[in-house]
Design an enzyme around this catalytic site. Sequence first.
Site, PDB file in Angstrom:
ATOM      1  CE  LYS A 184      -3.922   1.876   2.705  1.00 59.76           C
ATOM      2  NZ  LYS A 184      -4.769   1.626   3.886  1.00 59.76           N
ATOM      3  CB  SER A 242      -8.177   3.447   3.167  1.00 60.63           C
ATOM      4  OG  SER A 242      -7.242   2.931   4.112  1.00 60.63           O
ATOM      5  CB  SER A 300      -8.078   0.584   6.252  1.00 61.87           C
ATOM      6  OG  SER A 300      -8.767   1.789   6.404  1.00 61.87           O
TER       7      SER A 300
END
Length: 528
Positions: free
Chosen positions: A77, A172, A196
Amino acid sequence: MTSRTERRGVSAALKQGQITPTELCQKCLSLIKKTKFLNAYITVSEEVALKQAEESEKRYKKGRSLGDLDGIPIAVKDNFSTSGIETTCASNMLKGYVPPYNATVVQKLLDQGAVLMGKTNLDEFAMGSGSTDGAFGPVKNPWSYSKQYREKRKQKPHGEKEDSDWLITGGSSGGSAAAVAAFTCFAALGSDTGGSTRNPAAHCGVVGFKPSYGLVSRHGLIPLVNSMDVPGILTRCVDDAAIVLGMLAGHDPKDSTTIQDPVKPFTLPTLTDVSKLCIGIPKEYLAPELSGEVRSFWSKAANLFESEGAKVIEVSLPHTSYSIVCYHVLCTSEVASNMARFDGLEYGHRCDINVSTEAMYAATRREGFNDVVRGRILAGNFFLLKENYENYFIKAQKVRRLIANDFVKVFNSGVDVLLTPTTLRGAAPYLEFIKEDNRTRSAEDDIFTQAVNMAGLPAVSVPVALSNLGLPIGLQFIGRAFCDQQLLKIAKWFEKQVQFPVIQLQELMDDGSSISEIEKLASVSLKH
């Protein structure tokens, strides 16, 4: 293909020379290019990946493999620092920022010979639950293009163009979830502050694991909420998540919140008998907004444990109703503090205004941050004002303690794990999702996940079945603090029972070779 863990592992295939690390890397790079429209990656580190694969190949030829992750494609990420590779947090504020060091978790994976395919997309600074609010555009859910979903869609009349009908990934860490679901890598790092990692895992039909707070180092993870952030792991099966956890867990002198005890890499034992287990079903998680389908899968999962001899009991977490508000106050307060570092002086974006330092600060932050980030900073600073501090921040800290104590009481009563939904429903179409603002959506989507972060507990979302629309539904298991291995052991047993189907992405591909590539990659996990 049903049971992924019974197929030969890709790690074994590499050791036996059935495939080389370079071939595996090229297959994944080819899939990244073919699925570019998903927008799962912000940066594809092709040169770096090929070089790492080449190094791995040399080790295999000499019989000196570094372990199960040597030569395995992974993604990270884009809020984890990666040395020499741009790290943006999907924000204009950090466009062009290249860190001089690796996050501890990234370094640990590279030390094990993993091959870094690239940096994945997210909501700006990981603030959101859809992966729709980043500076590089939204991430599309691979299941939007799956045979399973497309076949169900044909039965539904709809006037909108196919192209606008795609689904969100959740967030996210949506880029990481999509990257794993679309077979472009075997494991990906996400971050988990209020769900997330687990939320997009549920929407993308993959395993999303949030370790106990302090088990895995946060050093190099660009902070959102220091007291809740945890690096998360996304994989296609529970065994793979356990392998990655074994590599990442343990003390880090650069992160004072990590545990002091040494953690050895472990192989997840297979659980054959669940009759000694006690599974707790929190009654407060039966939310009125919970879709009938998710409720039904939750109930069937509880019945499955019961039919195999486990004790399944209803438990109470009485302060659950306060958790979202409590989380909002604490989250925005820490966000306001953390975002103060982005001032245009040391790194990242800097505006052209030079009238005064104050004007430069203000303009830089206005240009660099989106409305969501600015909104959270504003709310956090309000809660931290001298006249509000006691009434909001301190009170929220006290409520947080009550929420954590609810879990302690339940686990002390003999419950081994809690079984809950991960999300209220399956993935929403993008056009429907953006009708509501980020704040409302996050409050709704984090309902089952954020209390775990406030209590610092481990939790894992496991895909259970497809909805009537042909979309994945995930269920969440919550464990005792630092009993991550036991939690994963139970999740692995459950995964084997439910036999979640593999995504069929053939329609995405324009030539036969790609289909066989996907099928080959779909049928393997990291080990046997």
